[in-house]
Enzyme design. Structure first.
Site, PDB file in Angstrom:
ATOM      1  N   GLY A 174       0.383  -1.560   0.018  1.00 30.19           N
ATOM      2  CA  GLY A 174      -0.464  -0.143  -0.551  1.00 30.19           C
ATOM      3  C   GLY A 174       0.820   1.002  -0.058  1.00 30.19           C
ATOM      4  N   GLU A 195       2.214   5.901   7.962  1.00 31.25           N
ATOM      5  CA  GLU A 195       3.289   5.741   7.208  1.00 31.25           C
ATOM      6  C   GLU A 195       4.760   7.160   8.221  1.00 31.25           C
ATOM      7  OE1 GLU A 195       4.579   3.585   5.307  1.00 31.25           O
ATOM      8  OE2 GLU A 195       2.584   2.585   4.680  1.00 31.25           O
TER       9      GLU A 195
HETATM   10 ZN    ZN Z   1       3.361   0.213   8.432  1.00 31.78          ZN
END
Ligand code: ZN
Ligand code: NAG
Ligand code: NAG
Ligand code: NAG
Ligand code: NAG
Ligand code: NAG
Ligand code: NAG
Ligand code: NAG
Length: 918
Positions: free
Chosen positions: A337, A374
């Site tokens: 992702g 992130e």
């Molecule tokens: Zn991660």
């Protein structure tokens, strides 16, 4: 790495019927995945260069070990790479590189081992490299050098010893292929204004930095990286750090990085455009994407949210963002992702780009939570890195947990702190309730080979990791949790840790705050991370006794994995009663306990595990169940939990299925998303299995009765479907209401169709394909091929799997492994979507069987995208042998069997609920 390939949400929103099927598919697949994982230590891979090791013999030579020896430590690298964005005379895309690594010898040795994979070296005389001594140290001459393919080393033998405490540098020149394999330094392609564009980018985690240049490719081998990219005019070059100003256009050198792990490196050469801003604390934020996507404003949402979320984490960790810039780039081809490279975060397009006209609110939530995940890693994972991959659960579980806190800050009205329960926790409970599950934490020595590392990226690591850390944060309080976190990060910055280091700092914070726990943080948490599974807690509100038992969905399947704690847990039980509203806490520290306060008075009910803070299921005496069934003033997450617990307890044969069905009777008064979502996904098994039987009609009638008030409610609040509900979860539930209403043929359900808001697009496309034939399919296919917005392409991609025509499904399966038609990154998504269609399921299994070698070799080996096939919304490629194919069906089979056994009772119940009373 960012959560990969999020199958469940897009599919679930696509279409309720499909979603319903998807749930069981995903579970079935996860099961198999988990089983494979538990065995992966002994399963030989089919890779011929990695000979089977069923009888593990202790390797004799250092280069036969997968782990580096502890004699040499890297200090810095100076790497120059030049990717060619056009093929050479042989049609091959390549890159050339030169690298100097400076390293310190800490233990005398006459052997240099450095990771290298799929690189062709220039020879210096007879050897692959040049060695020089630094600061007056003499470099011993080489006597031999070779590439050790199975363990991915460049091996150099020396005529005499390197001296401890001396520094040396090793110089290499090499050529590698810029392949389309989504790993290491690879290429991605797209078309803009009719012109094919090629870009070069990276995905290093976990073990592919060694495919870009020779390096000490382990997370604890932190070093400073000096990088230079030589690239065509008209392209930009990006990396972890900013570049030096005023350079020759075709050569970009980057400022030295911080001391960091090789798996966090990134570099990109592309023709992208960007938008930028500066955060409150002076961090340069840039969003990079295809020029067209930037021009259309698709990066604006990400840019709007990055600054605030970054600031949130600076506060949360109480440590400034360690770098001066944060680049985020959307790549047309990307296996996971997203990837948390320090300073240059890479994403697949659907995880970063947002277009209000076609992206649904689910797509938007996905962008928000992936960005938060992130950014959370910039500290937890990047600044402080766990020493080895066996602690991946801590890194990923933590980022997953706090991504909901960061995202909640970005969109405070979205209830994201609640949605973690449905998005992460209940799903992974179904995986962890199998005898074949595995503990979160693994011993360091059990994880050696790259495939074993890759296999760790599963839903247990991400979602159960998040669930147990959330539970811990709840019972020591968020304030104490963040205090401990801060001191952990501050003490270990630019360095490496093991999970116990975190427990130690949390314990100090707990002690400082004077919080009373029955045992230390470590002792409590050991039960949750060192043994698989979780308990079902049974509370008897007549006697006040509380007991626990390992919860298994299939009570007949034997657990052959021993537990050091006999499958008992130290359970923080939060609970409340109707009459005494404040929430209370009780610690169950043994198999059985007792708390007289939990005895119900007349008319009292008791509900435990408030807001599902704990990772366990709850059962009650039948009297309390009866009282709960009639109450709707229970907190909303618990209304959802009661449904999910009851259905799962029924599957485990602990309560009667009719009790579970009865938890859905209050839905005709329910308008909240979470209870509805939980009910629909649990009833989904029945919908799928009873398709084409007489039970189907009775179930339809029941659903129709239950959903009609919800449908009317949404009609009402959307002024006859002329506007979108403002509330985020209402938007989800509106899709549930319309889809369920259409399936159960509620009058007026087709009304909204003349107006297609983005949230409903998936449903509408899916229905159109389902009702149509080849013409509609081909039309949607051409729309898919021409789509310039990734979120739109993804919706079409999943709608194409809604067809009821087997030959179209078979053709679509063939397309899925043709990279000209479907990007490699999307192959697994396509196959899982097809498998989620009841008609497609057997076709997909046959297809996977027939193409297993190709899937493994071309899609499974390097990249991680095919892992999506296995765990639904996680990546991981520990899937390495044909055994799993046999098992693929068996997990679904046991669910089928359970549904079948209960068919008559369920049928009678639906009938009794829908026939007019006499
Ligand atoms: Zn991660
Ligand atoms: C890196 O190597 C290049 C050429 O090999 C040299 O010009 C440059 O100064 C080196 N950079 C550092 C930081 O050592
Ligand atoms: C590396 O060498 C092998 C064997 O000679 C060759 O097949 C391959 O194409 C080379 N790779 C590159 C990128 O030059
Ligand atoms: C830019 O660098 C390239 C390769 O290093 C060199 O061939 C070219 O002459 C340089 N151009 C300028 C304007 O310095
Ligand atoms: C980004 O923020 C600006 C300013 O607040 C706003 O006008 C715009 O609609 C936002 N864009 C998106 C896509 O959220
Ligand atoms: C469940 O309840 C139904 C009706 O109340 C009954 O017919 C059935 O036998 C019960 N099943 C079990 C396993 O107790
Ligand atoms: C949105 O809906 C949720 C659940 O329905 C509710 O708890 C929340 O208060 C609502 N938020 C707003 C801003 O109305
Ligand atoms: C919705 O439609 C009904 C019947 O067509 C009408 O009576 C009602 O006023 C409409 N409501 C709104 C808010 O437009």
């Amino acid at each position: 790495m960012g959560k990969g390939f999020y199958i469940s949400k897009p599919v679930a929103i696509a279409c309720v019927v499909i979603a319903i099927a998807a749930v069981s598919t995903i579970i079935a697949l996860s099961v198999v995945y988990a089983q494979e994982k538990s065995k992966s230590e002994v399963i030989p891979t089919p890779d011929p260069s990695n000979p089977p090791s069923t009888t593990p013999s202790v390797p004799k030579e250092p280069w036969q070990h997968y782990r580096l020896p502890d004699s040499l430590l890297p200090v810095s690298y100076n790497v120059t790479l030049q990717p060619w964005l056009v093929p050479d005379a042989d049609g091959l895309y390549i890159f050339k590189g030169q690298s100097t690594v400076v390293f310190r010898c800490v233990k005398e040795t006459d052997l240099i081992l450095i990771h290298s994979n799929k690189l062709n070296f220039t020879f210096f005389g007879k050897y692959h490299a040049e060695l020089r001594g630094l600061n007056g140290a003499a470099a011993p001459p080489m006597t031999n050098s070779w590439l050790e393919v199975p363990t991915q080393y460049l091996v150099i033998q020396l005529s005499s010893m390197l001296k401890a405490e001396s520094m040396y540098e090793l110089y290499t020149e090499f050529v590698g292929e810029l392949a389309d394999d989504l790993g290491g330094f690879y290429r991605s392609e797209y078309t803009e204004d009719g012109v094919k564009k090629v870009l070069a980018t990276t995905q290093m985690q976990p073990t592919d930095a060694r495919k870009a240049f020779p390096c000490f490719d382990e997370p604890a081998m932190k070093a400073v990286f000096h990088l230079t990219l030589i690239h065509p005019h008209g392209t930009v070059a990006l990396s972890n750090s900013l570049n030096y100003e005023g350079q020759n256009l075709t050569q970009t050198s980057f400022r030295p990085t911080e001391v960091m792990s090789s798996y966090l490196l990134a570099f990109v050469v592309c023709e992208f455009d960007y938008i930028s801003s500066v955060s409150d604390t002076g961090v340069l934020i840039r969003i990079w994407a295809r020029r067209k996507a930037i021009a259309e404003g698709q990066g604006n949402y990400a840019l709007n949210k990055t600054g605030p979320i970054l600031s949130f984490f600076e506060d949360y960790y109480d440590i400034p963002y360690p770098l001066n810039k944060s680049d985020q780039i959307a790549l047309p081809d990307f296996s996971a992702g997203a990837m948390e490279n320090w300073g240059l975060i890479t994403y697949r397009e659907t995880a970063l780009l947002y277009n209000p006209s076609v992206s649904s609110n689910g797509d938007k939530e996905w962008v928000l939570t992936v960005i938060a995940h992130e950014l959370a890693h910039m500290w937890f994972g990047n600044l402080v890195t766990t020493r080895w991959w066996n602690d991946l659960w801590l890194n990923e579980g933590f980022a997953t947990y706090v991504s909901y806190l960061g995202a909640n800050y970005g969109e405070p009205t979205w209830n994201l702190k609640d949605l973690i329960v449905i998005n992460e926790i209940t799903g992974v409970m179904n995986v962890d309730a199998l005898a074949s599950s595995h503990p979160l934490s693994t011993k360091e020595e059990e994880i050696q080979r790259p495939e074993q590392i890759t296999a760790l990226f599963d839903s247990i690591t991400y979602s159960k990791g998040a669930a147990v850390l959330r539970m811990l944060s709840e019972f020591i309080t968020e304030e104490v949790f963040t205090k401990g976190l801060h001191s952990y990060l501050d003490e270990h910055k630019y360095s490496n840790t093991v999970y116990k280091d975190l427990w130690e700092h949390l314990q100090m914070a707990v002690d400082a705050a004077g919080i009373n726990l029955p045992e230390s943080v470590e002792v409590i948490m050991n039960r949750w991370i060192l043994q698989m599974g979780f308990p079902v807690v049974t509370i008897n509100t007549q006697t006040g006794t509380v007991t626990q038992k390992h919860f298994l969905l299939d009570p007949d399947s034997p657990v052959d994995r021993p537990s050091p704690f006999n499958y008992e847990w130290i359970v923080p039980i939060t609970w409340m009663k109707s009459s005494s509203a404040p929430e209370k806490q009780y610690w169950l520290v043994e198999k059985e306990g007792s708390n007289p306060e939990m005895i119900n008075g007349a008319n009292e009910w008791l509900v435990a595990n408030i807001n599902m803070k704990g990772f366990y299921r709850v059962n009650y005496d039948s009297e309390n169940w009866e009282r709960l069934l009639t109450k709707v003033d229970v907190p909303v997450i618990n209304r959802a939990q009661i449904i999910d617990d009851a259905f799962n307890l029924a599957r485990a044969k602990i309560v009667n299925i009719t009790l579970a069905l009865r938890t859905t009777t209050f839905l005709n008064k329910e308008v909240e998303y979470m209870p509805w979502e939980m009910a629909l996904s649990n009833l989904g098994y029945f919908y799928l299995m009873f398709d084409r039987s007489e039970v189907y009609g009775a179930m339809q009638a029941y659903l129709k009765k239950q959903v009609t008030p919800l449908f009317e409610h949404f009609k009402d609040i959307t002024a006859n479907w002329t506007k979108i509900p403002e509330n985020h979860t209402d938007q989800y539930n509106q899709v549930n209401a319309i889809s369920t209403a259409c399936i159960s043929e509620v009058k007026g359900c087709k009304e909204p169709h003349h107006w297609i808001p983005a949230n409903l697009r998936s449903t509408v496309y899916c229905n159109a394909i389902k009702a149509g034939g080849v013409e509609e399919w081909d039309f949607a296919w051409s729309m898919y091929k021409n789509a310039t917005i990734a979120a739109e392409a993804e919706k079409l991609m999943s709608a194409l799997s809604c067809t009821t025509q087997p030959w179209l499904l078979n053709r679509y399966l063939k397309y899925s492994l043709d990279p000209e038609k479907i990007r490699k990154q999307d192959a697994s998504y396509t196959i899982v979507s097809i498998a989620s269609n009841p008609i497609g399921q057997p076709l997909a299994w046959d297809f996977i069987r027939a193409n297993w070698d190709r899937i493994y070799n071309e899609y499974g080996g390097g990249g991680m995208s095919f892992g999506g096939l296995i765990s639904g919304y996680q990546q991981g490629t520990g899937i390495s042998n044909t055994n799993m194919l046999k098992q693929l069906g068996s997990a679904t089979a046991s669910l089928e069997q359970w549904v079948d056994e209960n068919k008559q009772v369920v049928f009678d119940w639906f009938l009794s609920e829908t026939s007019p009373s006499l």
